[in-house]
Design a protein around this motif. Sequence first.
Motif, PDB file in Angstrom:
ATOM      1  N   PHE A  10      25.099  34.128 -25.085  1.00 15.80           N
ATOM      2  CA  PHE A  10      24.737  35.537 -25.090  1.00 15.80           C
ATOM      3  C   PHE A  10      23.223  35.711 -24.926  1.00 15.80           C
ATOM      4  O   PHE A  10      22.765  36.581 -24.190  1.00 15.80           O
ATOM      5  CB  PHE A  10      25.223  36.199 -26.378  1.00 15.80           C
ATOM      6  CG  PHE A  10      26.714  36.248 -26.502  1.00 15.80           C
ATOM      7  CD1 PHE A  10      27.438  37.307 -25.967  1.00 15.80           C
ATOM      8  CD2 PHE A  10      27.411  35.226 -27.131  1.00 15.80           C
ATOM      9  CE1 PHE A  10      28.818  37.353 -26.071  1.00 15.80           C
ATOM     10  CE2 PHE A  10      28.785  35.257 -27.230  1.00 15.80           C
ATOM     11  CZ  PHE A  10      29.485  36.327 -26.692  1.00 15.80           C
ATOM     12  N   HIS A  11      22.464  34.885 -25.618  1.00 12.02           N
ATOM     13  CA  HIS A  11      21.010  34.927 -25.485  1.00 12.02           C
ATOM     14  C   HIS A  11      20.587  34.551 -24.069  1.00 12.02           C
ATOM     15  O   HIS A  11      19.715  35.212 -23.465  1.00 12.02           O
ATOM     16  CB  HIS A  11      20.376  33.985 -26.500  1.00 12.02           C
ATOM     17  CG  HIS A  11      18.882  33.990 -26.482  1.00 12.02           C
ATOM     18  ND1 HIS A  11      18.153  33.101 -25.720  1.00 12.02           N
ATOM     19  CD2 HIS A  11      17.969  34.781 -27.112  1.00 12.02           C
ATOM     20  CE1 HIS A  11      16.871  33.337 -25.884  1.00 12.02           C
ATOM     21  NE2 HIS A  11      16.721  34.344 -26.717  1.00 12.02           N
ATOM     22  N   ASP A  12      21.212  33.511 -23.502  1.00 10.97           N
ATOM     23  CA  ASP A  12      20.888  33.101 -22.135  1.00 10.97           C
ATOM     24  C   ASP A  12      21.214  34.205 -21.136  1.00 10.97           C
ATOM     25  O   ASP A  12      20.477  34.409 -20.159  1.00 10.97           O
ATOM     26  CB  ASP A  12      21.658  31.832 -21.770  1.00 10.97           C
ATOM     27  CG  ASP A  12      21.223  30.635 -22.609  1.00 10.97           C
ATOM     28  OD1 ASP A  12      20.129  30.691 -23.204  1.00 10.97           O
ATOM     29  OD2 ASP A  12      21.985  29.655 -22.675  1.00 10.97           O
ATOM     30  N   LEU A  13      22.307  34.911 -21.363  1.00  7.33           N
ATOM     31  CA  LEU A  13      22.696  35.987 -20.455  1.00  7.33           C
ATOM     32  C   LEU A  13      21.688  37.126 -20.490  1.00  7.33           C
ATOM     33  O   LEU A  13      21.314  37.676 -19.438  1.00  7.33           O
ATOM     34  CB  LEU A  13      24.091  36.495 -20.836  1.00  7.33           C
ATOM     35  CG  LEU A  13      24.725  37.551 -19.930  1.00  7.33           C
ATOM     36  CD1 LEU A  13      24.864  37.035 -18.502  1.00  7.33           C
ATOM     37  CD2 LEU A  13      26.090  37.951 -20.467  1.00  7.33           C
ATOM     38  N   LEU A  71      16.716  40.366 -28.782  1.00  6.03           N
ATOM     39  CA  LEU A  71      16.791  38.962 -28.397  1.00  6.03           C
ATOM     40  C   LEU A  71      16.554  38.046 -29.590  1.00  6.03           C
ATOM     41  O   LEU A  71      17.178  36.991 -29.716  1.00  6.03           O
ATOM     42  CB  LEU A  71      15.764  38.660 -27.306  1.00  6.03           C
ATOM     43  CG  LEU A  71      16.113  39.065 -25.877  1.00  6.03           C
ATOM     44  CD1 LEU A  71      14.955  38.756 -24.952  1.00  6.03           C
ATOM     45  CD2 LEU A  71      17.374  38.360 -25.414  1.00  6.03           C
ATOM     46  N   ALA A  72      15.633  38.447 -30.459  1.00  4.84           N
ATOM     47  CA  ALA A  72      15.356  37.638 -31.650  1.00  4.84           C
ATOM     48  C   ALA A  72      16.599  37.527 -32.534  1.00  4.84           C
ATOM     49  O   ALA A  72      16.831  36.498 -33.171  1.00  4.84           O
ATOM     50  CB  ALA A  72      14.194  38.234 -32.429  1.00  4.84           C
ATOM     51  N   LEU A  73      17.407  38.586 -32.570  1.00  6.11           N
ATOM     52  CA  LEU A  73      18.629  38.549 -33.366  1.00  6.11           C
ATOM     53  C   LEU A  73      19.669  37.609 -32.766  1.00  6.11           C
ATOM     54  O   LEU A  73      20.479  37.030 -33.488  1.00  6.11           O
ATOM     55  CB  LEU A  73      19.220  39.960 -33.480  1.00  6.11           C
ATOM     56  CG  LEU A  73      18.377  40.992 -34.245  1.00  6.11           C
ATOM     57  CD1 LEU A  73      19.025  42.362 -34.173  1.00  6.11           C
ATOM     58  CD2 LEU A  73      18.201  40.560 -35.696  1.00  6.11           C
ATOM     59  N   LEU A  74      19.640  37.481 -31.424  1.00  9.70           N
ATOM     60  CA  LEU A  74      20.600  36.598 -30.754  1.00  9.70           C
ATOM     61  C   LEU A  74      20.100  35.169 -30.645  1.00  9.70           C
ATOM     62  O   LEU A  74      20.867  34.293 -30.251  1.00  9.70           O
ATOM     63  CB  LEU A  74      20.875  37.118 -29.334  1.00  9.70           C
ATOM     64  CG  LEU A  74      21.701  38.395 -29.205  1.00  9.70           C
ATOM     65  CD1 LEU A  74      21.857  38.765 -27.739  1.00  9.70           C
ATOM     66  CD2 LEU A  74      23.072  38.235 -29.850  1.00  9.70           C
ATOM     67  N   ASP A  75      18.864  34.923 -30.983  1.00  8.41           N
ATOM     68  CA  ASP A  75      18.253  33.610 -30.786  1.00  8.41           C
ATOM     69  C   ASP A  75      18.566  32.657 -31.928  1.00  8.41           C
ATOM     70  O   ASP A  75      17.691  31.970 -32.445  1.00  8.41           O
ATOM     71  CB  ASP A  75      16.739  33.748 -30.617  1.00  8.41           C
ATOM     72  CG  ASP A  75      16.133  32.479 -30.027  1.00  8.41           C
ATOM     73  OD1 ASP A  75      16.897  31.683 -29.468  1.00  8.41           O
ATOM     74  OD2 ASP A  75      14.916  32.301 -30.129  1.00  8.41           O
ATOM     75  N   THR A  76      19.817  32.623 -32.362  1.00  4.42           N
ATOM     76  CA  THR A  76      20.251  31.715 -33.424  1.00  4.42           C
ATOM     77  C   THR A  76      21.679  31.262 -33.110  1.00  4.42           C
ATOM     78  O   THR A  76      22.600  32.081 -33.110  1.00  4.42           O
ATOM     79  CB  THR A  76      20.250  32.405 -34.799  1.00  4.42           C
ATOM     80  OG1 THR A  76      18.959  32.939 -35.049  1.00  4.42           O
ATOM     81  CG2 THR A  76      20.600  31.425 -35.892  1.00  4.42           C
TER      82      THR A  76
END
Length: 236
Positions: free
Chosen positions: A79-82, A67-72
């Motif tokens: 994608f992070h919200d999903l 998730l940390a990788l997608l949080d940007t």
Amino acid sequence: MENNPYGIVALWYQGGWVIRFVAFVLLVMSVLSWAIIVIRLRRAWRLYGIAKQVSAFWNAPAFDKGLALLDTPPQGNAFHDLAIQGRHAAGHYTKNPEKLAKNIGFSEWLTENLRGAIDDSMARMQGGLTVLASIGATAPFVGLFGTVWGIYHALVAIGISGEASIDRIAGPVGESLVMTALGLAVAIPALLGYNALLRINRYFSAELNRFARQLYGWFLTGLPAGSGMRDDKEGN
């Protein structure tokens, strides 16, 4: 310097308030359509970079690190919200089995939550497309209205003057046709932008659905959907 009796400037001063209002409406339409196109393209480019990080998400040693990788960036990251919505749905079902298990299975519960997250993200991505489609459809008619009014105004002026020479007709009528050209100049970029953004949204819809299927498989089995097929291919 002599003033040019023809041209857009002359049309602006001689056409009256109707022509000025039509030109102002076309200007607003153009600015609005270009603003929507630029903003949506910037967001699409940002999401495209995030979509490339999905493989890194699945290669992360833990879900939180993925998730940390997608949080940007933190905002507008579908994608992070999903992934967050999937984890929240799975956790909520686990904490309240007595309330949910009697009426709905975990698989169906997870599917509906992931589908709802995708629908919310796609609704945000569709923002502005209706405006672009409306501008593309109506701008030529707005310009045509300005042309018709300009021709009418020019013919009335010619009738009052009593002179119907070719120079007195061709100039005002030609200037009025500029409004039609302006309407097309507003409509064409709006329609092209609409079609481009619609195609981009279809691409991200497919990517989000693929990511949702992977999350679905991970929450059910601990492995993302399709991982077994990839492992078999790598082994071969």
